[in-house]
Design a protein around this motif. Sequence first.
Motif, mmCIF file in Angstrom:
data_model
loop_
_atom_site.group_PDB
_atom_site.id
_atom_site.type_symbol
_atom_site.label_atom_id
_atom_site.label_comp_id
_atom_site.label_asym_id
_atom_site.label_seq_id
_atom_site.Cartn_x
_atom_site.Cartn_y
_atom_site.Cartn_z
ATOM 1 N N PHE A 190 70.740 22.946 33.085
ATOM 2 C CA PHE A 190 71.565 22.717 34.279
ATOM 3 C C PHE A 190 71.552 23.960 35.174
ATOM 4 C CE2 PHE A 190 75.992 22.616 36.111
ATOM 5 C CZ PHE A 190 75.844 21.475 36.884
ATOM 6 N N VAL A 191 71.713 25.124 34.561
ATOM 7 C CA VAL A 191 71.704 26.379 35.322
ATOM 8 C C VAL A 191 70.356 26.588 36.012
ATOM 9 C CG1 VAL A 191 71.746 28.903 35.073
ATOM 10 C CG2 VAL A 191 73.506 27.512 33.974
ATOM 11 N N LYS A 192 69.270 26.314 35.283
ATOM 12 C CA LYS A 192 67.936 26.469 35.899
ATOM 13 C C LYS A 192 67.795 25.572 37.120
ATOM 14 C CE LYS A 192 64.973 27.867 32.011
ATOM 15 N NZ LYS A 192 64.077 27.352 30.937
ATOM 16 N N HIS A 193 68.365 24.369 37.056
ATOM 17 C CA HIS A 193 68.246 23.426 38.177
ATOM 18 C C HIS A 193 69.067 23.843 39.389
ATOM 19 C CE1 HIS A 193 65.730 20.518 36.333
ATOM 20 N NE2 HIS A 193 66.556 20.301 35.331
ATOM 21 N N ILE A 194 70.260 24.367 39.148
ATOM 22 C CA ILE A 194 71.134 24.648 40.296
ATOM 23 C C ILE A 194 70.914 26.046 40.879
ATOM 24 C CG2 ILE A 194 72.885 22.978 39.545
ATOM 25 C CD1 ILE A 194 74.610 25.524 38.802
ATOM 26 N N ALA A 195 70.627 27.037 40.015
ATOM 27 C CA ALA A 195 70.517 28.420 40.503
ATOM 28 C C ALA A 195 69.090 28.676 40.956
ATOM 29 C CB ALA A 195 70.941 29.401 39.412
ATOM 30 N N THR A 196 68.776 28.211 42.154
ATOM 31 C CA THR A 196 67.392 28.205 42.615
ATOM 32 C C THR A 196 67.040 29.407 43.486
ATOM 33 O OG1 THR A 196 68.172 26.754 44.360
ATOM 34 C CG2 THR A 196 67.074 25.708 42.495
ATOM 35 N N GLU A 197 68.023 29.967 44.179
ATOM 36 C CA GLU A 197 67.698 31.072 45.092
ATOM 37 C C GLU A 197 67.574 32.387 44.330
ATOM 38 O OE1 GLU A 197 70.089 31.371 48.638
ATOM 39 O OE2 GLU A 197 69.309 33.371 49.077
ATOM 40 N N ASP A 198 66.417 33.016 44.435
ATOM 41 C CA ASP A 198 66.174 34.273 43.730
ATOM 42 C C ASP A 198 66.667 35.415 44.602
ATOM 43 O OD1 ASP A 198 64.767 36.581 42.484
ATOM 44 O OD2 ASP A 198 63.815 34.994 41.305
ATOM 45 N N SER A 212 69.289 6.870 14.332
ATOM 46 C CA SER A 212 69.218 5.568 14.995
ATOM 47 C C SER A 212 69.374 5.671 16.518
ATOM 48 C CB SER A 212 70.300 4.640 14.434
ATOM 49 O OG SER A 212 71.562 5.194 14.689
ATOM 50 N N HIS A 213 69.827 6.798 17.005
ATOM 51 C CA HIS A 213 70.005 6.942 18.454
ATOM 52 C C HIS A 213 68.655 7.022 19.159
ATOM 53 C CE1 HIS A 213 74.390 8.548 18.707
ATOM 54 N NE2 HIS A 213 74.267 7.564 17.854
ATOM 55 N N GLN A 214 68.258 5.961 19.772
ATOM 56 C CA GLN A 214 66.973 5.981 20.482
ATOM 57 C C GLN A 214 67.142 6.525 21.896
ATOM 58 O OE1 GLN A 214 63.912 5.513 19.270
ATOM 59 N NE2 GLN A 214 65.022 5.455 17.326
ATOM 60 N N SER A 215 68.033 5.900 22.641
ATOM 61 C CA SER A 215 68.306 6.435 23.972
ATOM 62 C C SER A 215 69.805 6.635 24.082
ATOM 63 C CB SER A 215 67.833 5.463 25.044
ATOM 64 O OG SER A 215 68.618 4.293 24.967
ATOM 65 N N ARG A 216 70.187 7.645 24.772
ATOM 66 C CA ARG A 216 71.611 7.919 24.900
ATOM 67 C C ARG A 216 71.885 8.386 26.317
ATOM 68 N NH1 ARG A 216 68.847 11.260 22.245
ATOM 69 N NH2 ARG A 216 69.184 10.442 20.183
ATOM 70 N N PRO A 217 73.158 8.267 26.711
ATOM 71 C CA PRO A 217 73.463 8.666 28.076
ATOM 72 C C PRO A 217 73.168 10.148 28.298
ATOM 73 C CG PRO A 217 75.472 8.169 26.847
ATOM 74 C CD PRO A 217 74.321 7.777 25.986
ATOM 75 N N SER A 218 72.705 10.469 29.455
ATOM 76 C CA SER A 218 72.442 11.867 29.769
ATOM 77 C C SER A 218 73.753 12.563 30.074
ATOM 78 C CB SER A 218 71.524 11.951 30.981
ATOM 79 O OG SER A 218 71.577 13.242 31.514
ATOM 80 N N ALA A 219 73.784 13.860 29.783
ATOM 81 C CA ALA A 219 74.990 14.633 30.068
ATOM 82 C C ALA A 219 75.133 14.937 31.552
ATOM 83 C CB ALA A 219 74.936 15.933 29.300
ATOM 84 N N SER A 224 77.358 18.186 38.147
ATOM 85 C CA SER A 224 78.280 18.612 37.097
ATOM 86 C C SER A 224 77.687 18.254 35.746
ATOM 87 C CB SER A 224 79.642 17.941 37.295
ATOM 88 O OG SER A 224 79.530 16.554 37.086
ATOM 89 N N LEU A 225 78.255 18.847 34.724
ATOM 90 C CA LEU A 225 77.728 18.661 33.372
ATOM 91 C C LEU A 225 78.889 18.336 32.447
ATOM 92 C CD1 LEU A 225 75.186 19.091 31.495
ATOM 93 C CD2 LEU A 225 76.088 21.381 31.100
ATOM 94 N N SER A 226 78.728 17.284 31.682
ATOM 95 C CA SER A 226 79.783 16.869 30.752
ATOM 96 C C SER A 226 79.742 17.713 29.480
ATOM 97 C CB SER A 226 79.587 15.394 30.390
ATOM 98 O OG SER A 226 80.486 15.028 29.364
ATOM 99 N N THR A 227 80.906 17.919 28.853
ATOM 100 C CA THR A 227 80.944 18.584 27.544
ATOM 101 C C THR A 227 81.297 17.583 26.438
ATOM 102 O OG1 THR A 227 83.261 19.221 27.888
ATOM 103 C CG2 THR A 227 81.597 20.852 28.501
ATOM 104 N N ARG A 228 81.281 16.297 26.756
ATOM 105 C CA ARG A 228 81.646 15.290 25.735
ATOM 106 C C ARG A 228 80.701 15.331 24.543
ATOM 107 N NH1 ARG A 228 81.414 9.981 28.709
ATOM 108 N NH2 ARG A 228 81.366 9.221 26.566
ATOM 109 N N ARG A 229 81.310 15.434 23.360
ATOM 110 C CA ARG A 229 80.528 15.623 22.127
ATOM 111 C C ARG A 229 79.470 14.551 21.898
ATOM 112 N NH1 ARG A 229 86.129 16.431 18.763
ATOM 113 N NH2 ARG A 229 86.885 17.989 20.229
ATOM 114 N N GLU A 230 79.836 13.280 22.155
ATOM 115 C CA GLU A 230 78.922 12.162 21.843
ATOM 116 C C GLU A 230 77.563 12.351 22.514
ATOM 117 O OE1 GLU A 230 82.266 12.316 22.867
ATOM 118 O OE2 GLU A 230 82.106 10.539 24.158
ATOM 119 N N LEU A 231 77.580 12.994 23.681
ATOM 120 C CA LEU A 231 76.339 13.128 24.450
ATOM 121 C C LEU A 231 75.346 14.080 23.786
ATOM 122 C CD1 LEU A 231 77.980 13.460 27.975
ATOM 123 C CD2 LEU A 231 76.856 11.442 27.024
#
Length: 422
Positions: free
Chosen positions: A368-376, A12-19, A59-66
């Motif tokens: 999240f890591v792909k987004h933040i760790a940009t410098e090769d 039933s979860h159609q849309s949910r908050p992003s982590a 930052s990234l949440s670890t809340r289970r509901e997400l």
Amino acid sequence: MEQHRSHNPHPSHQSRPSAYKREREDNGRNHCENKHSRPSRPQNQSGPSRGQNPLSSRSLSTRRELYEKDFPVYKQPVEVGCFSLDSERRFFNDGRQMRYYVEPDRSPNFDLRDGYKDRFIKRDDSVKEKLDHMLRWILANRSKLSSKGTASSCDLDVDFVTWRGHLTKLLTAPYETREGWLLAVTRFRGTLYISEVETEVARRDRENRTGRHKEMMYWGYKFEQYTCADSVHGRPDPGGVLNTNEAFCTVVQTRLADHRLLFSGEVDCRDKDPNAPAPACYIELKTSAEICTPKQRSNFHRFKLLKWWAQSFLPGVPRVVAGFRDDEGVVVAVETFPISKISHLIKNEHNCWKPTVCMNFCSDFLSFVKHIATEDNPSVVYLLSWEPRRDVTFSVHRDSPYCFLPHWYVEGMTSSQHSHQS
Ligand code: 0WD
Ligand code: CA
């Protein structure tokens, strides 16, 4: 073949908050040098509107509901190689340390204390090996991995290289209430390398282990010695010296959502059946305190089975053989747990862990890591830091002691030798 495709416990979860958590007025630059990123504002309960730019995440949440979403695609892991570490922790690009499972009696009365004082050589766990053994394996097997002529954004054709144990920590983070972690990430030639950094708390715990704790750590290895033989037709040798420098590691390739993974994990032993292909032939051995009360059973389901499931599910190891021991270190019962049945076993447990939460958190963490760790750059480290009940945050470090890709690896990967050979 793909496992757990579209298994959805909450359709039933159609849309949910992003982590992802976002900062007001962040214009997409999320680099901060040698300091922790600022904490984010409290998360909007209704969740961000569609189309917000995840590049501004700090930052990234670890809340289970997400993470109670459809089970993400997790491809059947394929073994692409293996390596061994000998009694002096020397690397070999082969399976010489492979061991074979010898089924014990259902209540074998193994004495796990035997040999602790006089036949035990312990690996020095103050030596931090980082990813070195895996990197050695990659250099020796580069031709198996590199894209030959095909267009790819990276040399190795994988997005992440890490230890299985680091991924296990990610899978269990939404349920972890005690131990935080630090993961160092470096982007090099398009691939993200993840290597753990010991936390101060973990270092103190390691340096202050009690005698009893040290002995109990030996019990797990001793159980292996009672149940493993060095050759297909051999017998276990519980009278021999136990040396924890020795290891056999599998290297597997798989994909979680859109993340191509290459990781290695230590494997205890394999089935003797010569036809069973890896990793389906592998067996994980564990010891655990015998279960005498309903409370102990519940704790076993809620905490231990989570760790066991996560660790073996990742590389596709299909079963755990557990030795249940009493307080004196005597194995009173042996039981096999098929990994595919663990999620059914815990179904009756109230408010218990869910595999989908573990896998979705791991997948979002890797995004999240792909987004933040940009410098090769092999001398840049993105340090991701997490404490229970907090969000994952990060800081950026240049030419710091956190750097973990060794020169021999950077040079080996940069040299043109390989392309001349293939
Ligand atoms: O921080 C780590 N986990 C590191 C692991 C840092 C640097 C190296 N390693 C490597 C070693 O080369 C080792 O051979 O760890 C390998 C095992 O890696 P893994 O499979 O990714 O680790 P994990 O799944 O946590 O542990 C598997 C087994 C353990 O068995 P149990 O049944 O207790 O889970 O590997 C052993 C242990 O027997 N082990 C380790 N061995 C060497 N170094 C380590 C370690 N740091 N941690 C667990
Ligand atoms: Ca084990």
